[in-house]
Design an enzyme around this catalytic site. Structure first.
Site, PDB file in Angstrom:
ATOM      1  CG  ASN A 122      -0.525   0.588   2.491  1.00 11.10           C
ATOM      2  OD1 ASN A 122      -0.363   2.058   2.746  1.00 11.10           O
ATOM      3  ND2 ASN A 122       0.296  -0.040   3.326  1.00 11.10           N
ATOM      4  CG  PHE A 126      -0.608   9.100   7.476  1.00 14.55           C
ATOM      5  CD1 PHE A 126      -0.779   7.758   7.420  1.00 14.55           C
ATOM      6  CD2 PHE A 126       0.429   9.958   7.726  1.00 14.55           C
ATOM      7  CE1 PHE A 126       0.373   7.202   8.300  1.00 14.55           C
ATOM      8  CE2 PHE A 126       1.381   9.531   8.587  1.00 14.55           C
ATOM      9  CZ  PHE A 126       1.409   8.330   9.007  1.00 14.55           C
ATOM     10  CB  SER A 185       3.564   5.682   7.319  1.00 12.68           C
ATOM     11  OG  SER A 185       3.185   5.595   5.948  1.00 12.68           O
ATOM     12  CG  ASN A 187       3.101   4.737   1.807  1.00 18.50           C
ATOM     13  OD1 ASN A 187       3.979   4.319   1.119  1.00 18.50           O
ATOM     14  ND2 ASN A 187       2.297   3.863   2.423  1.00 18.50           N
ATOM     15  CB  THR A 188       3.987  10.864   5.362  1.00 15.63           C
ATOM     16  OG1 THR A 188       2.616  10.047   5.364  1.00 15.63           O
ATOM     17  CG2 THR A 188       4.287  11.995   5.845  1.00 15.63           C
ATOM     18  CE  LYS A 229       2.602   0.293  13.119  1.00 15.93           C
ATOM     19  NZ  LYS A 229       1.292  -0.190  12.671  1.00 15.93           N
ATOM     20  CG  ASN A 258       4.191   1.358   9.534  1.00 18.69           C
ATOM     21  OD1 ASN A 258       3.436   0.751   8.754  1.00 18.69           O
ATOM     22  ND2 ASN A 258       4.022   2.246  10.359  1.00 18.69           N
TER      23      ASN A 258
END
Length: 369
Positions: A122, A126, A185, A187-188, A229, A258
Site C-alpha cells: 500500500n 495517511f 509509515s 508513504n509520507t 511505532k 510498520n
C-alpha cells in the site's frame, strides 16, 4: 485501508463477489457492514471462547487486556466501527492513522493484493477524515467496554511534525485508551527520518509535554500510555538509538513494526514491483528479528507490541516469545476473514499450555531466557 474478505458478508454479497471488488471498494463495504451491525448476526453462530483461553489475559499500563491479539492501525482509519471490531474477538483495536487536518492520501491506484505471497502493498498516504471527525466518533462510544488506541500521524505538508502530534494528543488523549506516535509509515515524505536519535528524542519530549498539559487540565484523569511505532527497516544503530530514547522515560511502549520497503526475491505476485509498504507473510521473519532485538536492547523494561505477518497462533506465540506483550494483525484477515481472530487465540492458548505456561506474562520474552 485494505479490503477484507469478511465471512459474515457471504450471505449478503457472496464471498467470491467481495474478493472480486477493487480493494478500497471492498474495504468500504466491510466498514459499512460493521457499522450496520451485520457482524452481530453472525456472531451467534460462532463458538464462544473456551475456558482454556483465560490464560491469554494480560495486564499492561493499568489496563486488563482479555487477550493479546489486536487489530493493527489502518483498517478503521476513521474510528467508524471500533466496538464492532472488538466484538469480533480482538483484545484491543487501534484506529487511525489520523492527522490533524483531513487529507485524501496519494493518488489511486495505491493498494495492491499479493495473494500468491499472502501480502499487500500500500501507498495510501495517511488518507483520513482528520482529528475533528475521529474525535467526534470516539466521543459517542462508552469508555471501558473494550480497549481502543489511537494512532497519530502528521499531515503531508506539515513542516513541524511535532506540532501535528501535539495536536493529535490534545484532541484524542481524553478519548483513547492509548496513543501511538507513528513515525514509520513509508508513504509520507520525511516521516521515517524522525526515527533518528536527536529528532526522535525532541519529538517524544514534546509529545509527552503535550500529554501532561492535556490530562492536567480539569479532570485529573489517568493519562493514556504513549507508544511509538517504528519501522522494520532499521539499521542496528537506529535500533540502539530508539532503545535509548525509549529507556529515557518519556515512552510507555513500542510497536514493532510498520510495513517494509524491502522486496524479498521470493515474491511471486505481478504487483511485487509496486511502490509503497509491503505487509503480510514476507514481513514476519524480519519484523520478528527487529522485535527480538528491541527486547534485548531495552532489557525487557519497555512493553512491546509485535506486528508483521501474524496469521496463525504459532506466529503470534513466536512474537510473544521474542518479546511482545501484545500482538497485532491485519493483512492476514484479508485472506482468512474475521474468523481468523478466534482461531489465532485458540491456537495461541494451546501453544502456551503445551509449553507449560499458565499466564501470558510468563511467556513474554521466553526465548531470551
Amino acid at each position: 485501508m485494505i479490503g477484507v474478505d469478511l465471512t459474515y458478508l457471504r450471505g449478503r454479497l457472496g464471498g467470491r463477489m467481495l474478493r472480486l471488488l477493487e480493494p478500497e471498494t471492498a474495504h468500504r463495504v466491510a466498514i459499512a457492514a460493521l457499522r450496520s451491525g451485520v457482524a452481530e448476526l453472525a456472531l451467534a453462530s460462532w463458538p464462544h471462547p473456551s475456558a482454556d483461553e483465560i490464560v491469554l489475559g494480560i495486564s499492561l499500563w493499568g489496563m486488563g487486556f482479555p487477550n493479546p491479539v489486536g487489530l493493527a492501525a489502518g483498517f478503521d482509519k476513521n474510528a467508524e466501527a471500533p466496538d464492532a471490531l472488538l466484538r469480533l474477538g480482538f483484545g484491543f483495536v487501534e484506529v487511525g492513522s489520523v492527522t490533524p487536518r483531513p487529507q485524501p492520501g496519494n493518488p489511486q491506484p495505491r493498494l495492491f493484493r499479493l495473494p500468491e505471497d499472502g501480502a499487500v502493498i500500500n501507498r495510501m498516504g495517511f488518507n483520513n477524515d482528520g482529528l475533528e471527525a475521529v474525535a467526534a466518533r470516539l466521543k459517542t462510544r462508552r469508555r471501558g467496554e473494550g480497549i481502543v488506541g489511537a494512532n497519530l500521524g502528521k499531515n503531508k505538508d506539515t513542516e513541524d511534525a511535532a506540532d501535528d502530534y501535539e495536536r493529535g494528543i490534545a484532541a484524542l488523549a481524553p478519548l483513547a485508551d492509548y496513543l501511538v506516535i507513528n513515525v514509520s509509515s513509508p508513504n509520507t515524505p520525511g516521516l521515517r527520518a524522525l526515527q533518528g536519535r536527536d529528532q526522535l528524542g525532541a519529538l517524544v519530549g514534546r509529545a509527552r509535554a503535550a500529554l501532561r498539559r492535556t490530562m492536567g487540565e480539569g479532570r485529573g484523569e489517568r493519562a493514556p500510555p504513549l507508544l511509538l511505532k517504528i519501522a522494520p527497516d532499521l539499521t542496528p544503530e537506529d535500533r540502539r538509538d530508539i532503545a535509548e530514547v525509549a529507556l529515557a522515560g518519556d515512552l510507555d511502549g513500542l510497536i514493532v513494526g510498520n510495513t517494509t520497503l524491502a522486496r524479498p526475491e521470493s515474491l511471486r505476485s505481478p504487483h511485487r514491483g509496486e511502490g509503497g509498504g509491503l505487509s503480510g507473510q514476507p514481513l514476519f521473519a524480519p519484523s520478528t528479528e527487529v522485535l527480538r532485538d528491541m527486547y534485548a536492547l531495552t532489557g525487557g523494561r519497555i512493553p512491546l507490541i509485535g506486528v508483521g505477518g501474524v496469521a496463525t497462533g504459532a506466529q503470534a506465540y513466536a512474537k510473544i516469545r521474542a518479546g511482545a506483550s501484545l500482538v497485532q494483525l491485519y493483512t492476514a484477515m484479508i485472506y482468512e476473514g474475521p474468523r481468523l481472530v478466534r482461531r489465532v487465540r485458540r491456537d495461541l492458548a494451546a501453544a502456551l499450555r503445551a509449553d507449560g505456561f499458565t499466564s501470558m506474562v510468563d511467556a513474554v520474552g521466553a526465548d531470551h531466557r
